[in-house]
Design a protein around this motif. Structure first.
Motif, short mmCIF file in Angstrom:
data_model
loop_
_atom_site.label_atom_id
_atom_site.label_comp_id
_atom_site.label_asym_id
_atom_site.label_seq_id
_atom_site.Cartn_x
_atom_site.Cartn_y
_atom_site.Cartn_z
N ARG A 1 -19.02 -46.87 26.76
CA ARG A 1 -19.80 -45.64 27.00
C ARG A 1 -20.97 -45.91 27.95
O ARG A 1 -21.34 -45.04 28.74
CB ARG A 1 -20.30 -45.07 25.68
CG ARG A 1 -19.20 -44.43 24.83
CD ARG A 1 -19.79 -43.61 23.69
NE ARG A 1 -18.74 -42.91 22.97
CZ ARG A 1 -18.29 -43.25 21.76
NH1 ARG A 1 -18.82 -44.31 21.14
NH2 ARG A 1 -17.35 -42.55 21.17
N LYS A 2 -21.55 -47.09 27.85
CA LYS A 2 -22.68 -47.44 28.73
C LYS A 2 -22.22 -47.47 30.18
O LYS A 2 -22.87 -46.91 31.07
CB LYS A 2 -23.25 -48.79 28.32
CG LYS A 2 -24.51 -49.21 29.07
CD LYS A 2 -25.09 -50.48 28.46
CE LYS A 2 -26.44 -50.85 29.07
NZ LYS A 2 -26.29 -51.35 30.45
N LEU B 1 -19.53 -45.98 31.38
CA LEU B 1 -19.12 -44.62 31.71
C LEU B 1 -20.31 -43.80 32.20
O LEU B 1 -20.24 -43.11 33.22
CB LEU B 1 -18.49 -43.97 30.48
CG LEU B 1 -17.81 -42.61 30.68
CD1 LEU B 1 -16.39 -42.81 31.21
CD2 LEU B 1 -17.76 -41.84 29.36
N ALA B 2 -21.43 -43.92 31.47
CA ALA B 2 -22.61 -43.14 31.84
C ALA B 2 -23.29 -43.68 33.09
O ALA B 2 -23.62 -42.92 34.01
CB ALA B 2 -23.60 -43.13 30.67
N GLU B 3 -23.48 -45.00 33.14
CA GLU B 3 -24.24 -45.57 34.26
C GLU B 3 -23.47 -45.50 35.57
O GLU B 3 -24.07 -45.33 36.63
CB GLU B 3 -24.61 -47.02 33.93
CG GLU B 3 -25.63 -47.13 32.81
CD GLU B 3 -26.01 -48.56 32.49
OE1 GLU B 3 -25.37 -49.49 33.05
OE2 GLU B 3 -26.95 -48.76 31.69
N LYS C 1 -21.23 -43.21 36.19
CA LYS C 1 -20.90 -41.80 36.39
C LYS C 1 -19.38 -41.59 36.54
O LYS C 1 -18.91 -40.88 37.42
CB LYS C 1 -21.64 -41.23 37.59
CG LYS C 1 -23.16 -41.25 37.43
CD LYS C 1 -23.85 -40.66 38.66
CE LYS C 1 -25.36 -40.53 38.45
NZ LYS C 1 -26.02 -41.81 38.14
N GLY D 1 -14.65 -39.54 27.76
CA GLY D 1 -14.93 -38.66 28.88
C GLY D 1 -13.88 -37.61 29.10
O GLY D 1 -13.11 -37.25 28.19
#
Length: 412
Positions: free
Chosen positions: A69-70, A72-74, A76, A97
């Motif tokens: 998840r880290k 995925l978020a960082e 984008k 996602g």
């Protein structure tokens, strides 16, 4: 390496449905986001010895969730699916996602994805099968099969498969980039692709060094066609994917894309703006990167590729003779060894993939995502691979440095 157009390419260890149980079940802990359920089986509570692949317990799964998840978020990334397993250690199978940014449809583990340069592993396997049949030799010059190749009397099939030919990578050519991005649904022929390469001088003498070039695989695809008398997609279907039991791996001849599939997003566009590249025609990548697969098939292919199930042992041994490519990375014949993980990655507009196998643990890792947009100069597939392996195989961290040459941006 990846099937890049213009950014610095990144090498991946650079392109199927057989499981004893549905995705999300098995001996260990896994969650399939189709059902949003978690299952655990009885596993040993004994501590893991140093260097040993861990049991994929709920606690380890939570660590992996946080790491994925880290990234995925960082980075984008819209959506990603991950499968990690080893005999007796359980399974970790997840999706995160979205598969479609416009509708919010969640990413799920049953979707088809374009696999980019993982296609190279299939093309080279087809070539090596012909080697086993005595129909070609790895040290045959390419000029024996294809006319008009610069240094064609001296560049061997081995050097093409090992990315040591010195031939210019057609996908770096500014005119090619303009042609593709001005009409992404345009079909390209192998001969058109080679023409973009051959107008450039050779970059170095055969076997002088490693340089990742999609041109090499276009030539090997033509060799398979000439020697077999079959279209490359038909040969791979009959002699590679079908014998391997890969029921959801296909080599499209145009822009066709089996359903259900994720939408893919890219910034490899004429104006640099993000676009949906789902229906772009992958014929521009052909033998280097046009294929489609799914998570289940690639889990199986990881082991087949690394262990040489379809090849004679001596031929597989030749395949796995790697030479230095990048720091911590060796390249054999259409296959990478990245800190012990053997396989390939893939990238083309809208999609990235990573399929690797760690022999000492018999571990398999597959990552599929629906963007190829770099995150601060790094490929997101590598970021996922690194984050996952830092947890489960800290002695074998998949960390693939970017390198120029195989995808340097041409001028606009």
């Amino acid at each position: 390496m990846t099937t890049r157009l213009r950014r610095a390419a990144v090498a991946g260890a650079a392109a199927v449905g057989l499981l004893a149980a549905p995705l999300g079940t098995g001996t260990g802990y896994a969650q399939d986001t189709d059902t949003r359920t978690a299952r655990t089986a009885a596993v040993s509570a004994a501590p893991t010895r140093q260097g040993e692949f861990p049991q994929l317990t709920p606690a380890v799964a939570r660590q992996l969730d946080r790491a994925v998840r880290k990234v995925l978020a960082e980075a984008k990334v819209p959506g990603v699916m991950v499968a990690l397993s080893a005999p007796g250690k359980g399974e970790y199978i997840r999706s995160f996602g979205v598969a479609d940014k416009s509708t919010g449809q969640p990413m799920t583990t049953n979707l088809y994805m374009r696999i980019g340069s993982e296609t190279k592993t299939f093309t080279v396997t087809a070539l090596l099968e012909l080697v086993d049949q005595g129909k070609v030799g790895l040290d045959d010059p390419i000029g024996q099969y294809v006319d008009g190749v610069p240094n064609g009397d001296r560049i061997t099939l081995r050097e093409l498969a090992g990315m040591r030919s010195g031939l210019y990578n057609y996908s770096e050519d500014p005119d090619f980039f303009k042609a593709l991005t001005s009409n992404p649904r345009k079909p390209f022929t192998p001969q058109e692709l080679l023409a973009y390469s051959f107008k450039h001088p050779v970059m170095f003498e055969p076997d002088a060094r490693f340089y990742y070039s999609n041109t090499n695989l276009i030539l090997l695809g033509l060799v398979v066609e000439k020697v077999s008398g079959m279209k490359l997609n038909d040969y791979i279907d009959k002699y590679v994917t079908t014998p391997a039991g890969l029921l959801h791996t296909v080599f499209p001849v145009g822009a066709e894309f089996p359903t259900p599939h994720a939408q893919g997003y890219t910034d490899q566009t004429a104006d640099g703006q993000v676009q949906d590249a789902t229906d772009w025609n992958p014929s521009w990548a052909w033998a280097a990167g046009a294929m489609v697969s799914d998570l289940a098939d690639l889990r199986k292919w990881a082991r087949i590729l690394a262990t040489g199930t379809l090849l004679e042992p001596a031929t597989q041994a030749e395949r796995l003779k790697v030479v230095d490519a990048l720091p911590g990375t060796g390249y054999g014949l259409g296959i990478f060894n990245v800190q012990g993980w053997i396989g390939h990655n893939g990238s083309l507009p809208g999609y990235q993939s990573l399929t690797v196998f760690l022999p000492e643990a018999q571990a398999t890792l597959v990552v599929l995502l629906n963007t190829d947009i770099a995150a601060e100069g790094e490929e997101p597939s590598t970021l996922f691979g690194k984050a996952i392996t830092e947890i489960v195989t800290p002695d074998h961290v998949f960390d693939l440095p970017a390198q120029g040459g195989a995808g340097t941006p041409p001028p606009r």
